[in-house]
Write an enzyme that holds these catalytic residues in place. Structure first.
Site, PDB file in Angstrom:
ATOM      1  N   TYR A 111       1.110  -7.119 -12.741  1.00 41.12           N
ATOM      2  CA  TYR A 111       0.793  -5.544 -13.333  1.00 41.12           C
ATOM      3  C   TYR A 111      -0.825  -4.857 -13.159  1.00 41.12           C
ATOM      4  CZ  TYR A 111      -1.544  -2.733 -17.409  1.00 41.12           C
ATOM      5  OH  TYR A 111      -1.882  -1.221 -18.086  1.00 41.12           O
ATOM      6  N   TRP A 113      -2.131  -0.719 -11.184  1.00 39.98           N
ATOM      7  CA  TRP A 113      -2.196   0.201 -10.414  1.00 39.98           C
ATOM      8  C   TRP A 113      -1.343   0.191  -8.899  1.00 39.98           C
ATOM      9  CZ3 TRP A 113      -3.740   5.402 -12.137  1.00 39.98           C
ATOM     10  CH2 TRP A 113      -3.542   5.354 -13.519  1.00 39.98           C
TER      11      TRP A 113
END
Length: 768
Positions: A111, A113
């Site tokens: 998880y 960016w």
């Protein structure tokens, strides 16, 4: 490109022009065509080549010695090994866990960016690799707006689609009289967008609204959550009281006959239930402006006046993503829809509501004209998952039960955790609890660029190439531009592209053909670009061949919907364009949710006081702590870069303190202070300012966790707010994170402040 000695790079915070010298990136500045280029680019050189860089594969000493519990994860030293040994260890562990526990024993906690590139995307690469091995347990949702993802389909429709359909800001400039911003509209958040942003448009669009005469109201404990150019009226409501304020507004609309019964009758269902609640039929207490004033700290007459102004013209209700990250965070979302429905302006140009304005650079500003090409992740045969914010619960209570979307579910037993492209020791709450949870798996593998706290909690750390160290192309999930990302420099040390790492692992495990399909990274990039070109042609856009594109500049594509109005089609014909809800209409009362019979969410919006306040902890911890995205980085990314470091106070993350709160505690500007509660404590640098509401402190997120395990509560030396936040969820419906409901105390730190070690590598030892 205008400057030939500089090369393009792309990140979630925008396009950069990099200066290269002696094989190093020495500077990155914004693209000249970007009207508000982000200064986050200035962090890249220091993080790319800094002392925290992971340069060789490393294995935790105790794990390698076969005594993994001898020293806790996060406190152990590491032994650097060669790539063959690291990959052999991983292949052996994957085979062991799959044979003994099945693929449900593998949790891929990818998880975050990660990279803005379309091919070298950490989550996609890891998930594709594990899917060729039989799959893995995944997480569902995100930390930013998980509550909206879980709630909004019940009452109006899929949230991700609705974010893309948000009314455009130029439409608001033309048609709107008043924008009421619950949680503000912080420009610092609009530096970034997942996948990238080529042109930062938000500041200019907001200024255009102000110039056109649109009025703004900033309902937030932080005045700077609204740009100065907006000249917004500031209503510093108490944190966690947004639902009460909305109810006070709604009650005024109701009793003064300022609502729209015709809209409610045609486009919504269940208003009779919420009407009864507002007037106090159920509990004998009307949710009027006086009631709301006691809970919010906003004067009752101010609430009534705002309701009248909202009803007198075209009003857009904006709810920031952070508003839902509170105890019972479903309620302000549901009540915002209810309030907008009562005004009757949903589907009109510049009216209605939007959840998520300002959460990134592009919402309401631009959208991509078609879906870009990407590498397929394949099919995950494992159907089990957890809500994203329940990682610690899963690790601490395998086999335990929990409720999610009305279902009784069981936590899987994760024996191997593999994290790539994210940093849970930034994103997650109650980091001391997460530290304990990370002691439970048998093996933890982390792919990382730098020695973050997550890397320090691994058994095996793989050094991976950064964005500037391999070739790719950037294309934001909600942007209209394509950005060449040529390799700028060689990878630091022995760092490798993740695709090549997985290809070598797949060869060891007999799945090389399934993973690579016989293709190199360059082959995949050309194929993905070919798909992108084909989709472009279908929309009337022509893109160059790959080699020409890679040697060129940013390509801007047309805006697919510049006059977009959210739910305009539904308003025009609610029968032909019925919503994907059980009734086909906006559900102000949900029979489905009511039927779940959950203790922490009912069939319509309802007021729940924040947990700490309800349990009387305010006397011991009298300050509400807020935390938010900083201007200096994206979450925790590049915290060791020059721009991020330049804004530290005494080497620590700054905390905003109101002058009266500082005076009462003898705190001076620039002093090192300690924030604490029953969960943890951390040091920060004091910034004394009246831009924060009295009784509140604001501590930016993303300072790399730097625990002193010898100090009380493993005191964090650097200023990470998540040592203080609780690890409870918004409700058992969505299980969203609720980090903004946090009470703390602050005091001067009179002892000599300890040095910050977060940006140093861990200790290394020779291989015995």
């Amino acid at each position: 490109m205008s400057e030939r000695n500089k090369k393009l790079t792309a990140s979630h915070w925008g396009v950069g022009l990099a200066t290269i010298k002696d094989g190093k990136v020495i500077a990155v500045e914004g693209h000249p065509a970007d009207p508000m280029a982000s200064e986050i680019n200035a962090n890249i050189p220091g993080s790319l080549h800094g002392r925290a860089r992971v340069r060789r594969p490393a294995v935790r000493k105790s794990w390698l010695a076969g005594t993994p519990g001898a020293v806790p994860r996060g406190q152990d030293s590491f032994i650097e090994v060669d790539w063959d040994r690291a990959l052999d260890l991983i292949a052996s562990e994957l085979s062991r866990v799959r044979k003994t526990h099945g693929n449900t024993g593998i949790f891929a906690g990818s998880y975050g960016w990660s990279s803005a590139g379309r091919f070298h995307h950490a989550q996609s690469q890891l998930k594709r690799f594990l899917n060729t091995l039989g799959g893995f347990v995944r997480s569902e949702g995100n930390y930013s707006y998980n509550t909206a993802l879980g709630l909004m389909p019940h009452i109006v429709g899929p949230f991700r689609a609705h974010v893309a359909q948000a009314t455009r800001w130029p439409v608001i400039a033309k048609h709107t009289d008043l924008v009421v911003m619950f949680g503000g509209m912080a420009l610092r958040n609009t530096q970034v967008s997942d996948g990238g942003v080529a042109r930062h448009r938000m500041a200019g669009n907001l200024e255009a609204c102000a110039s056109a005469g649109v009025s703004f109201v900033n309902i937030s404990p932080l005045r700077s959550d609204a740009a100065e150019a907006l000249n917004a009226e500031w209503l510093p409501a108490r944190p966690g009281s947004d639902t009460a304020l909305m109810m006070g507004l709604a009650h005024t609309l109701l009793v003064e006959d300022l609502h729209d019964p015709a809209f409610l009758a045609r486009y919504t269902t269940g208003f009779d239930k919420i009407r009864g609640y507002l007037v106090g039929e159920a509990d004998g207490r009307p949710k009027d402006a006086d009631w709301a004033a006691c809970l919010t700290g906003v004067e009752a007459e101010t609430i009534r006046d705002l309701a009248r102004r909202m009803a007198s013209g075209r009003t857009m209700i904006s709810v920031a993503a952070g508003v839902q990250r509170t105890d019972f965070g479903e309620q302000p979302l549901w009540m915002a829809v209810t309030l907008a429905a009562m005004l009757g302006q949903i589907g009109l140009p510049g009216g209605g509501y939007t959840v998520g304005y300002g959460v990134n650079a592009n919402i309401g500003n631009i959208e991509r004209p078609f879906r870009w090409g990407t590498i397929a992740q394949g099919v995950n045969p494992v159907r089990d998952f957890i809500p994203v914010a329940m990682i610690a619960d899963m690790l601490l209570t395998p086999g335990g039960s929990y409720s999610y979307q009305g279902e009784a579910r069981t936590f899987p037993d994760a024996r191997l955790v593999w994290w790539a492209g994210g940093n849970p020791f930034h994103h997650h709450q109650d980091l001391n609890r997460l530290h304990r949870a990370f002691q439970t798996p048998e093996t933890v593998i982390v792919n990382e660029v730098n020695w973050t706290a997550t890397a320090r909690h691994a058994d095996i750390v793989l050094p991976v190439a950064a964005s500037q160290e391999r070739t790719d192309f950037g294309a934001g999930k909600s942007d209209n531009a394509l950005v060449p990302m040529p390799q700028l420099v060689a990878p630091e040390g022995e760092a490798r592209a993740e695709y090549d790492i997985y290809a070598d692992l797949a060869a060891r495990l007999g799945t090389a053909d399934a993973f690579t399909e016989g293709k190199t990274s360059d082959d995949w990039l050309r194929e993905i670009w070919g798909v992108t070109r084909d989709r472009a042609r279908e929309t009337g856009n022509n893109l160059p061949e790959w080699d020409s594109f890679l040697a060129g500049d940013v390509i801007d594509l047309p805006d697919p919907s510049p006059e977009q109005v959210f739910l305009a089609e539904y308003r025009a014909d609610p029968e032909a364009n019925a919503l994907p809800t059980p009734s086909g209409r906006i559900e102000l009362f949900s029979e489905v949710i009511a039927g779940f019979d959950l203790p922490d969410i009912k069939g319509h919006a309802i007021w729940f006081p924040p947990r700490d306040q309800a349990e009387g902890r305010g006397a011991e911890y009298p300050l509400a702590m807020l935390s938010g995205q900083p201007r200096t980085r994206l979450h925790s990314q590049l915290d060791n870069g020059a721009f991020s470091l330049s804004r530290k106070v005494a080497g620590r993350e700054p905390v905003l303190i109101h002058p009266e709160d500082a005076r009462a505690r003898g705190i001076e500007e620039g002093a090192v202070v300690e924030l604490f509660n029953a969960r943890g404590r951390c040091l920060a640098g004091a910034r004394i300012t009246d831009e924060v509401r009295q009784g509140c402190v604001f501590l930016w997120t993303g300072a790399w966790w730097d625990p002193d395990f010898a100090a009380p509560q493993a005191r964090d030396r650097h200023g990470n707010p998540n040592v203080l936040t609780h690890d409870l969820r918004t409700s058992s419906l969505t299980q969203g994170p609720a980090a903004h409901s946090t009470l703390v105390e602050v005091q001067r730190f009179d002892a000599p402040p300890p040095p910050v070690e977060a940006h140093d590598p861990p200790p290394f030892e020779p291989d015995a």
